[in-house]
Design a protein around this motif. Structure first.
Motif, PDB file in Angstrom:
ATOM      1  N   TYR A  28      -1.233  -5.343  12.210  1.00  0.00           N
ATOM      2  CA  TYR A  28      -0.362  -4.990  11.077  1.00  0.00           C
ATOM      3  C   TYR A  28      -1.147  -4.930   9.758  1.00  0.00           C
ATOM      4  O   TYR A  28      -0.830  -4.132   8.884  1.00  0.00           O
ATOM      5  CB  TYR A  28       0.789  -5.997  10.975  1.00  0.00           C
ATOM      6  CG  TYR A  28       1.763  -5.709   9.856  1.00  0.00           C
ATOM      7  CD1 TYR A  28       2.646  -4.626   9.926  1.00  0.00           C
ATOM      8  CD2 TYR A  28       1.806  -6.511   8.720  1.00  0.00           C
ATOM      9  CE1 TYR A  28       3.538  -4.364   8.894  1.00  0.00           C
ATOM     10  CE2 TYR A  28       2.700  -6.265   7.693  1.00  0.00           C
ATOM     11  CZ  TYR A  28       3.567  -5.191   7.789  1.00  0.00           C
ATOM     12  OH  TYR A  28       4.450  -4.937   6.768  1.00  0.00           O
ATOM     13  N   PHE A  31      -2.624  -1.657   9.761  1.00  0.00           N
ATOM     14  CA  PHE A  31      -1.547  -0.685   9.523  1.00  0.00           C
ATOM     15  C   PHE A  31      -1.343  -0.493   8.015  1.00  0.00           C
ATOM     16  O   PHE A  31      -1.187   0.618   7.529  1.00  0.00           O
ATOM     17  CB  PHE A  31      -0.270  -1.185  10.196  1.00  0.00           C
ATOM     18  CG  PHE A  31       0.975  -0.370   9.942  1.00  0.00           C
ATOM     19  CD1 PHE A  31       1.204   0.835  10.610  1.00  0.00           C
ATOM     20  CD2 PHE A  31       1.935  -0.800   9.044  1.00  0.00           C
ATOM     21  CE1 PHE A  31       2.354   1.584  10.380  1.00  0.00           C
ATOM     22  CE2 PHE A  31       3.094  -0.066   8.800  1.00  0.00           C
ATOM     23  CZ  PHE A  31       3.294   1.130   9.478  1.00  0.00           C
ATOM     24  N   LEU A  32      -1.363  -1.616   7.271  1.00  0.00           N
ATOM     25  CA  LEU A  32      -1.175  -1.526   5.814  1.00  0.00           C
ATOM     26  C   LEU A  32      -2.468  -1.138   5.105  1.00  0.00           C
ATOM     27  O   LEU A  32      -2.429  -0.591   4.006  1.00  0.00           O
ATOM     28  CB  LEU A  32      -0.677  -2.866   5.260  1.00  0.00           C
ATOM     29  CG  LEU A  32       0.737  -3.309   5.634  1.00  0.00           C
ATOM     30  CD1 LEU A  32       1.016  -4.688   5.039  1.00  0.00           C
ATOM     31  CD2 LEU A  32       1.783  -2.317   5.144  1.00  0.00           C
ATOM     32  N   ASN A  53       2.208   3.910   2.257  1.00  0.00           N
ATOM     33  CA  ASN A  53       2.958   2.729   1.830  1.00  0.00           C
ATOM     34  C   ASN A  53       3.970   3.040   0.730  1.00  0.00           C
ATOM     35  O   ASN A  53       4.489   2.128   0.081  1.00  0.00           O
ATOM     36  CB  ASN A  53       1.992   1.636   1.355  1.00  0.00           C
ATOM     37  CG  ASN A  53       1.120   1.133   2.492  1.00  0.00           C
ATOM     38  OD1 ASN A  53       1.481   1.248   3.664  1.00  0.00           O
ATOM     39  ND2 ASN A  53      -0.036   0.588   2.162  1.00  0.00           N
ATOM     40  N   ALA A  66       6.271  -3.100   2.094  1.00  0.00           N
ATOM     41  CA  ALA A  66       4.825  -3.033   2.303  1.00  0.00           C
ATOM     42  C   ALA A  66       4.134  -4.085   1.433  1.00  0.00           C
ATOM     43  O   ALA A  66       3.210  -4.767   1.878  1.00  0.00           O
ATOM     44  CB  ALA A  66       4.305  -1.640   1.977  1.00  0.00           C
TER      45      ALA A  66
ATOM     46  N   HIS B  23       7.072   5.032   4.115  1.00  0.00           N
ATOM     47  CA  HIS B  23       6.654   3.791   4.771  1.00  0.00           C
ATOM     48  C   HIS B  23       7.620   3.390   5.893  1.00  0.00           C
ATOM     49  O   HIS B  23       7.196   2.914   6.944  1.00  0.00           O
ATOM     50  CB  HIS B  23       6.521   2.656   3.756  1.00  0.00           C
ATOM     51  CG  HIS B  23       5.926   1.414   4.336  1.00  0.00           C
ATOM     52  ND1 HIS B  23       4.612   1.346   4.734  1.00  0.00           N
ATOM     53  CD2 HIS B  23       6.465   0.216   4.631  1.00  0.00           C
ATOM     54  CE1 HIS B  23       4.373   0.150   5.234  1.00  0.00           C
ATOM     55  NE2 HIS B  23       5.477  -0.561   5.190  1.00  0.00           N
ATOM     56  N   ASP B  48       0.616  -1.514  16.692  1.00  0.00           N
ATOM     57  CA  ASP B  48       0.022  -1.594  15.341  1.00  0.00           C
ATOM     58  C   ASP B  48       0.877  -2.406  14.370  1.00  0.00           C
ATOM     59  O   ASP B  48       0.521  -2.569  13.212  1.00  0.00           O
ATOM     60  CB  ASP B  48      -0.263  -0.192  14.778  1.00  0.00           C
ATOM     61  CG  ASP B  48       0.966   0.695  14.708  1.00  0.00           C
ATOM     62  OD1 ASP B  48       2.004   0.335  15.317  1.00  0.00           O
ATOM     63  OD2 ASP B  48       0.910   1.739  14.040  1.00  0.00           O
ATOM     64  N   VAL B  50       1.822  -5.521  15.222  1.00  0.00           N
ATOM     65  CA  VAL B  50       1.667  -6.900  15.708  1.00  0.00           C
ATOM     66  C   VAL B  50       0.993  -7.771  14.649  1.00  0.00           C
ATOM     67  O   VAL B  50       0.088  -7.325  13.940  1.00  0.00           O
ATOM     68  CB  VAL B  50       0.854  -6.891  17.025  1.00  0.00           C
ATOM     69  CG1 VAL B  50       0.306  -8.273  17.352  1.00  0.00           C
ATOM     70  CG2 VAL B  50       1.717  -6.368  18.163  1.00  0.00           C
TER      71      VAL B  50
END
Lengths: 150, 156
Positions: A28, A31-32, A53, A66, B23, B48, B50
């Motif tokens: 994650y 991901f960000l 985001n 986010a 988002h 992705d 997690v």
């Protein structure tokens, strides 16, 4: 797996591994697109400006979720580095105040552990864009430092 | 005003907001239902998203982002057929227990009080298929109301 996390944190502490590896270990966080800057013993977390985001396309402004996710992850990494025996902490609760719109630009965050108990960590997180003194969001969160699943 | 005269439904409003919020789209969110009493939103389990690679459990931040968005939609449903922008003032999430890795989560969000300037929202999130059981997370949030004109400009 615990061993690999422990080894990675030790390596980071001794300058043998990049702190970024600790961030990139978490799907994650990738991901960000979270980044980490280390100055001496000070950690600043960065959420680089990224169209993925965005929450409000008109302003444009970052998605509040986010920014919150970024702050929560910052706190988790901060705790990991502060603890003698690193175990991935579990979020018990997370409370955030939105003070200013998160504009479409880089966002920074710093953490302060208010209290690190044996089982519970209480963390304050502050995020800003222009100046540290003008936070866009502040949050406080509790984490469980449990033995299970680690 | 009867619903039949309004050319769009609450579901349309929610889907529209999902389309525009990049988002949330990236998170893979999906609106299951949208009524005056609230919305139901789904967040898939995805690798992705997690938070702990050792357990495969969804990151609290991903759950938070989904719930924040769901709260905004609950506002839209309550304010329907009017459009308003509702930035979050404050949001608290309690993570009651970790959802099972591989399982999607479903959030129900409802605006239980609307004042002239503020909305109050309650949210509950369950693991998909276990919506009769114990929730994985609960949330409580306030949002501020910003009325907009036809051109999307904030008027108050």
């Amino acid at each position: 797996m615990t061993e690999s996390l422990k080894a990675l944190i030790e390596a980071c502490r001794h300058g043998k591994a990049d702190y970024q590896d600790l961030v990139d270990r978490v799907p994650y966080a990738r991901f960000l697109g979270i980044e980490l800057r280390v100055q001496g013993e000070e950690l600043t977390f960065i959420l680089p400006k990224n169209p993925d985001n965005i929450g409000n396309p008109t302003l444009p402004a970052l998605h509040g979720g986010a920014v919150a996710g970024f702050m929560e992850q910052a706190a988790i990494i901060f705790i990991l580095l502060e603890m003698g025996e690193p175990k991935v902490p579990k979020t018990i609760d997370f409370t955030i105040d939105y003070l200013r719109a998160g504009l479409f630009r880089d966002t920074f965050a710093e953490c302060r552990i208010t209290r690190l108990g044996r089982r519970i960590a209480n963390v304050h997180i502050s995020a800003w864009q222009k100046r540290r003194e003008e936070p866009i969001t502040i949050a406080r969160a509790h984490f469980l430092l449990s033995e299970e699943n680690n | 005003m009867t619903d039949s005269k309004i050319p769009y439904t609450r579901m349309d409003v929610c889907n529209r907001s999902l389309e525009t919020v990049k988002h949330s789209r990236n998170l893979g969110m999906e609106v299951l239902s949208a009524e005056e009493e609230g919305v139901r939103v789904r967040l898939p389990w995805r690798e992705d998203l997690v938070g702990n690679p050792d357990t495969g459990v969804l990151h609290g931040g991903a759950i938070f982002a989904m719930m924040d968005q769901a709260g905004g939609m609950a506002n839209s449903c309550r304010l329907y057929p009017n459009f308003e922008i509702t930035p979050t003032i404050d949001f608290r999430v309690d993570h009651l227990h970790a959802p099972t890795p591989g399982k999607a989560v479903i959030c129900h969000a409802a605006c239980y009080r609307l004042t002239e300037h503020v909305t109050f929202v309650r949210l509950t999130t369950w693991e998909e298929g276990k919506e009769d059981g114990e929730p994985v997370a609960t949330g409580l949030a306030t949002y501020t109301r910003m009325k907009i004109d036809k051109n999307g400009r904030v008027v108050s």
